[in-house]
Design an enzyme around this catalytic site. Structure first.
Site, short mmCIF file in Angstrom:
data_model
loop_
_atom_site.label_atom_id
_atom_site.label_comp_id
_atom_site.label_asym_id
_atom_site.label_seq_id
_atom_site.Cartn_x
_atom_site.Cartn_y
_atom_site.Cartn_z
N ASP A 80 21.65 -6.33 -0.47
CA ASP A 80 22.19 -7.28 -1.24
C ASP A 80 21.97 -6.88 -2.69
O ASP A 80 21.28 -5.91 -2.97
CB ASP A 80 21.13 -8.51 -1.23
CG ASP A 80 21.32 -9.00 0.26
OD1 ASP A 80 22.26 -8.67 0.96
OD2 ASP A 80 20.35 -9.72 0.67
N GLU A 139 11.08 -8.23 0.62
CA GLU A 139 12.72 -8.24 0.98
C GLU A 139 13.08 -7.14 -0.11
O GLU A 139 13.73 -6.39 0.17
CB GLU A 139 13.34 -9.56 0.63
CG GLU A 139 14.77 -9.26 0.81
CD GLU A 139 15.82 -10.35 0.21
OE1 GLU A 139 15.44 -11.13 -0.50
OE2 GLU A 139 16.99 -10.54 0.92
N GLU A 140 12.48 -6.95 -1.25
CA GLU A 140 13.10 -6.00 -2.45
C GLU A 140 12.56 -4.52 -2.04
O GLU A 140 13.07 -3.68 -2.77
CB GLU A 140 12.50 -6.24 -3.44
CG GLU A 140 13.01 -7.80 -4.06
CD GLU A 140 14.53 -8.04 -4.09
OE1 GLU A 140 15.25 -7.01 -4.03
OE2 GLU A 140 14.88 -9.10 -3.92
N ASP A 198 9.81 -13.19 0.65
CA ASP A 198 11.04 -12.98 -0.18
C ASP A 198 10.76 -13.67 -1.50
O ASP A 198 10.55 -14.67 -1.67
CB ASP A 198 12.02 -13.85 0.61
CG ASP A 198 13.39 -13.54 0.20
OD1 ASP A 198 13.49 -13.07 -1.18
OD2 ASP A 198 14.47 -14.27 0.50
N GLU A 242 11.94 -14.54 5.83
CA GLU A 242 12.63 -15.75 5.73
C GLU A 242 12.33 -16.55 7.23
O GLU A 242 11.96 -17.57 7.09
CB GLU A 242 13.99 -15.34 5.52
CG GLU A 242 14.45 -14.72 4.31
CD GLU A 242 15.75 -14.53 3.96
OE1 GLU A 242 16.06 -14.29 2.69
OE2 GLU A 242 16.51 -14.12 5.07
P1 FDP Z 1 21.20 -14.91 -0.89
O1 FDP Z 1 21.94 -14.09 0.01
O2 FDP Z 1 21.67 -15.73 -2.10
O3 FDP Z 1 19.66 -14.70 -1.11
O4 FDP Z 1 18.44 -15.11 2.06
C1 FDP Z 1 19.89 -15.16 2.09
C2 FDP Z 1 20.40 -16.12 1.65
O5 FDP Z 1 20.65 -16.32 -0.03
C3 FDP Z 1 20.03 -17.58 2.19
O6 FDP Z 1 19.06 -18.14 1.12
C4 FDP Z 1 21.38 -18.26 2.07
O7 FDP Z 1 21.28 -19.50 3.06
C5 FDP Z 1 22.34 -17.35 2.88
O8 FDP Z 1 21.64 -15.96 2.45
C6 FDP Z 1 23.61 -17.59 2.17
O9 FDP Z 1 24.68 -16.38 2.57
P2 FDP Z 1 26.01 -16.97 2.74
O10 FDP Z 1 26.47 -16.57 1.20
O11 FDP Z 1 26.52 -15.90 3.78
O12 FDP Z 1 26.28 -18.30 3.34
#
Ligand code: FDP
Length: 338
Positions: A65, A94-95, A117, A276
């Site tokens: 990410d 996570e990082e 996280d 998570e």
């Molecule tokens: P984000 O990538 O912004 O950190 O942890 C992953 C997460 O957010 C969740 O908090 C969130 O529900 C989901 O991903 C959002 O993913 P989409 O944009 O694919 O819906």
């Protein structure tokens, strides 16, 4: 403990330590350290727009990410607090690609590990939408005479000793459980303390909300599409913040279901099991809710093979998760619907 006066997080966790006859105070110390780190992160989250700390750090984290500056700040602060506390043998975040063993302070090996996280929902930071820190605490399983090992971090969610989250929202709230119910503490900025505000949280049996990224509808398996159609047919309200911790927080209080099914892009689901899905499932189950994968396995019983493992998830009010289970059983048994 009387509710007629303010009860701070510190007072509460010290009081609760008495529930565990052989408690050494380590877990209590660890929870307090996380509370301190949360206050520091909260301070920065709140002034993010002012100091220009928000924005992209132009790097990718261990799971690919895009990393934003506040994620890194929150990560550093949590690591710093846990390192200095001496109550933690190692951390996984996570990082960071790999887990980080911590050097014992005064030769005293700790029996606990923390997974977290640092800032969930980070794609929302730039636009002032709630984000949160999620954490889980495990007892180590490796030999205490040496540093912690990967096996310590690959324990099933059912082995969690404690878990919680801090939501930096309209107010900042810390919710945690040590396996005896769930309690919430709101940060009172005037005294700089988390104060008990939500005692023994119980999730409603059902709710009026469903929470899913409906933009991916066509990429979900047919049984999930049928269940989502059903939610819509039932006139449930769709609420999707895109910050899992915020969506789960709403569901914990108002009832509902949060879904992140597997898609073509994420064949095993997108959300990370260790820091998570597992901690949030622990909280939701402790509050009387349920959490399963879209293939119907209980999240807390899943094997953990990788620190950054992804899983699909359906989590929330018990009656709604059961209903989703029925849909999956019914429609995945009918190949003609695929
Ligand atoms: P984000 O990538 O912004 O950190 O942890 C992953 C997460 O957010 C969740 O908090 C969130 O529900 C989901 O991903 C959002 O993913 P989409 O944009 O694919 O819906």
């Amino acid at each position: 403990m009387s509710l007629s006066r303010i009860v701070t997080l510190d007072e509460f966790i010290i009081h609760r330590q008495k529930d565990f006859p052989y408690a050494s105070g380590e877990l209590t110390g660890l929870l307090r350290d996380i509370g301190v780190a949360a206050k520091i992160v909260n301070r920065e989250v709140n002034k993010a727009g002012l100091v220009g700390i928000i924005g992209r750090a132009k790097s990718e984290n261990a799971t690919g990410d895009e990393v934003q500056k506040l994620d890194l700040f929150a990560n550093d602060k949590l690591i710093e607090c846990l390192k200095n506390s001496g109550e933690c043998a190692g951390i996984a975040s996570e990082e960071d690609e790999d887990f980080i063993p911590l050097t014992p302070i005064d030769g005293k090996e700790s029996k606990y590990l923390v997974v977290f996280d640092p800032l969930d929902g980070s794609s929302n930071i730039d636009v002032n939408v709630s984000v949160g820190t999620i954490f889980g605490i495990y007892r180590r399983v490796s030999d205490m005479s040496g540093p912690c090992t990967k096996e310590d971090f690959l324990q099933k969610g059912g082995q969690l000793v404690a878990a919680g989250y801090v939501l930096y929202g309209t107010s900042t709230i810390l919710v945690y459980s040590t396996g005896r119910g769930v309690n919430g503490f709101t940060l009172d900025p005037s005294i700089g303390e988390f104060c008990l505000s939500h005692r023994d949280i119980r999730i409603p049996e059902r709710g009026n909300y469903y929470s899913v990224n409906q933009g991916y509808y066509l990429k979900f398996d047919v049984e999930m599409r049928r269940y989502i159609d059903h939610c819509s047919d039932m006139n449930l309200r769709l609420r999707y913040i895109g910050s899992m911790v915020s969506d789960i927080h709403r569901i914990l209080f108002q009832g509902g279901i949060f879904l992140y099914p597997n898609t073509r892009k994420y064949p095993h689901g997108k959300l990370r099991l260790v820091y998570e899905c597992n901690p949030l499932s622990f909280i939701v189950e402790q509050a009387g809710g349920k959490a399963i994968t879209c293939q119907l396995q209980r999240i807390l019983e899943l094997d953990v093979n990788h620190l950054h493992q992804r899983e699909s998830i359906a989590i929330g009010s018990p009656a709604m998760v059961d209903e989703m289970r029925d849909f999956v059983e019914r429609y995945s048994a009918a190949p003609s619907f695929r």
